[in-house]
Design an enzyme around this catalytic site. Sequence first.
Site, mmCIF file in Angstrom:
data_model
loop_
_atom_site.group_PDB
_atom_site.id
_atom_site.type_symbol
_atom_site.label_atom_id
_atom_site.label_comp_id
_atom_site.label_asym_id
_atom_site.label_seq_id
_atom_site.Cartn_x
_atom_site.Cartn_y
_atom_site.Cartn_z
ATOM 1 N N ASP A 45 -13.016 6.151 -17.749
ATOM 2 C CA ASP A 45 -12.424 6.870 -16.625
ATOM 3 C C ASP A 45 -11.535 8.014 -17.100
ATOM 4 O O ASP A 45 -11.455 9.062 -16.450
ATOM 5 C CB ASP A 45 -11.620 5.906 -15.752
ATOM 6 C CG ASP A 45 -12.514 5.045 -14.874
ATOM 7 O OD1 ASP A 45 -13.724 5.320 -14.799
ATOM 8 O OD2 ASP A 45 -11.994 4.090 -14.259
ATOM 9 N N ASN A 121 -6.904 11.063 -9.174
ATOM 10 C CA ASN A 121 -6.317 9.729 -9.033
ATOM 11 C C ASN A 121 -4.970 9.745 -8.322
ATOM 12 O O ASN A 121 -4.825 9.196 -7.242
ATOM 13 C CB ASN A 121 -6.149 9.065 -10.405
ATOM 14 C CG ASN A 121 -7.357 8.254 -10.806
ATOM 15 O OD1 ASN A 121 -8.340 8.194 -10.081
ATOM 16 N ND2 ASN A 121 -7.302 7.644 -11.963
ATOM 17 N N GLU A 122 -3.968 10.362 -8.982
ATOM 18 C CA GLU A 122 -2.628 10.321 -8.400
ATOM 19 C C GLU A 122 -1.700 11.359 -8.995
ATOM 20 O O GLU A 122 -1.978 11.948 -10.041
ATOM 21 C CB GLU A 122 -1.994 8.931 -8.583
ATOM 22 C CG GLU A 122 -1.463 8.639 -9.974
ATOM 23 C CD GLU A 122 -2.500 8.163 -10.945
ATOM 24 O OE1 GLU A 122 -2.549 8.744 -12.061
ATOM 25 O OE2 GLU A 122 -3.256 7.234 -10.627
ATOM 26 N N ALA A 161 -5.776 2.468 -9.458
ATOM 27 C CA ALA A 161 -5.204 2.806 -10.761
ATOM 28 C C ALA A 161 -3.696 2.515 -10.759
ATOM 29 O O ALA A 161 -3.273 1.413 -10.428
ATOM 30 C CB ALA A 161 -5.511 4.264 -11.092
ATOM 31 N N ASN A 163 -1.362 3.321 -8.808
ATOM 32 C CA ASN A 163 -0.887 2.919 -7.480
ATOM 33 C C ASN A 163 -0.866 1.407 -7.306
ATOM 34 O O ASN A 163 0.096 0.840 -6.776
ATOM 35 C CB ASN A 163 -1.782 3.563 -6.410
ATOM 36 C CG ASN A 163 -1.568 2.981 -5.031
ATOM 37 O OD1 ASN A 163 -0.597 3.262 -4.362
ATOM 38 N ND2 ASN A 163 -2.518 2.152 -4.595
ATOM 39 N N LYS A 164 -1.928 0.743 -7.743
ATOM 40 C CA LYS A 164 -1.988 -0.711 -7.619
ATOM 41 C C LYS A 164 -0.922 -1.384 -8.476
ATOM 42 O O LYS A 164 -0.352 -2.404 -8.077
ATOM 43 C CB LYS A 164 -3.377 -1.223 -8.011
ATOM 44 C CG LYS A 164 -3.556 -2.736 -7.833
ATOM 45 C CD LYS A 164 -4.957 -3.162 -8.194
ATOM 46 C CE LYS A 164 -5.133 -4.660 -7.971
ATOM 47 N NZ LYS A 164 -4.254 -5.479 -8.833
ATOM 48 N N ALA A 184 10.234 0.753 -7.585
ATOM 49 C CA ALA A 184 11.548 0.118 -7.710
ATOM 50 C C ALA A 184 12.591 0.805 -6.834
ATOM 51 O O ALA A 184 13.618 1.290 -7.305
ATOM 52 C CB ALA A 184 12.000 0.115 -9.170
#
Length: 271
Positions: A45, A121-122, A161, A163-164, A184
């Site tokens: 990936d 992805n992010e 990815a 995020n999880k 957090a």
Amino acid sequence: MKVAIYNNETAESQRVTKLLKAEMDKAGLVYDSKQPEVVITIGGDGTLLSAFHHYQAQLDKIRFVGIHTGHLGFYTDWRNFEIDDLVDSLVKDSGQSVSYPLLDMKAVYSDGTTDHFIALNESTIRNITKTMVCDVYINNQLFENFRGDGLCISTPTGSTAYNKSVGGAIMDPHSIGFQLAEMASLNNRVFRTLGSPIIFGADTKLMLRLRDVNGHVMTCDRDQLMLKNKPGQRYLMELAYQVSKQRIYFARYRHNNFWNRVKDSFIGETK
């Protein structure tokens, strides 16, 4: 058909690249790394993410195919021993594809300049020197004041990815939207956030207005920007996110079911 190959530097990926080029030549496929119709990534990936950003300006003209030479990935459909089958699919190609939404990101600085990014992805924003403090706006309305380690904004396909890992939800990749997940966050009698992931629709605009000047680290997929500021220099003020007008396209020869990938990666065999 014009095909490009984008591989990582492992010995196995190099071997597969050499074999694939030889088989493509036998089949009469044209190797073209500048103006390809299909980009084949060989690795995992991470390799596909790198290829995505390398060919970002040509996304509307390219379809991607992934060969994995290590661990199973969410973007790689083919194994390293299936080269003959892949070449046969390329020869018989009829333009079939599946597409997924991307994340548009704009960074606004104190001197009025901006940077523009597209994420597969992010994107994340953190403060590595102290608690990050920012105001979260949804469609130009103040939603909350965030205090914590940082925030992760992900695409549907990127929801499995990072995020999880920070407690975000997994989104169906056929949905059009994006997600905000907290890292957090501080929640007590004085400071309060929603404390759960938020999934936004296709037309939502998210803006993060930072209150601190120093210590921020901003990421877009694998790229990281350390924002070190000195007196008198520009600093990051705002980050704006929305669904990108661009999309990523995969050649759909045998594009595997997303939920089967989720099950294989995180659950395994069920009894």
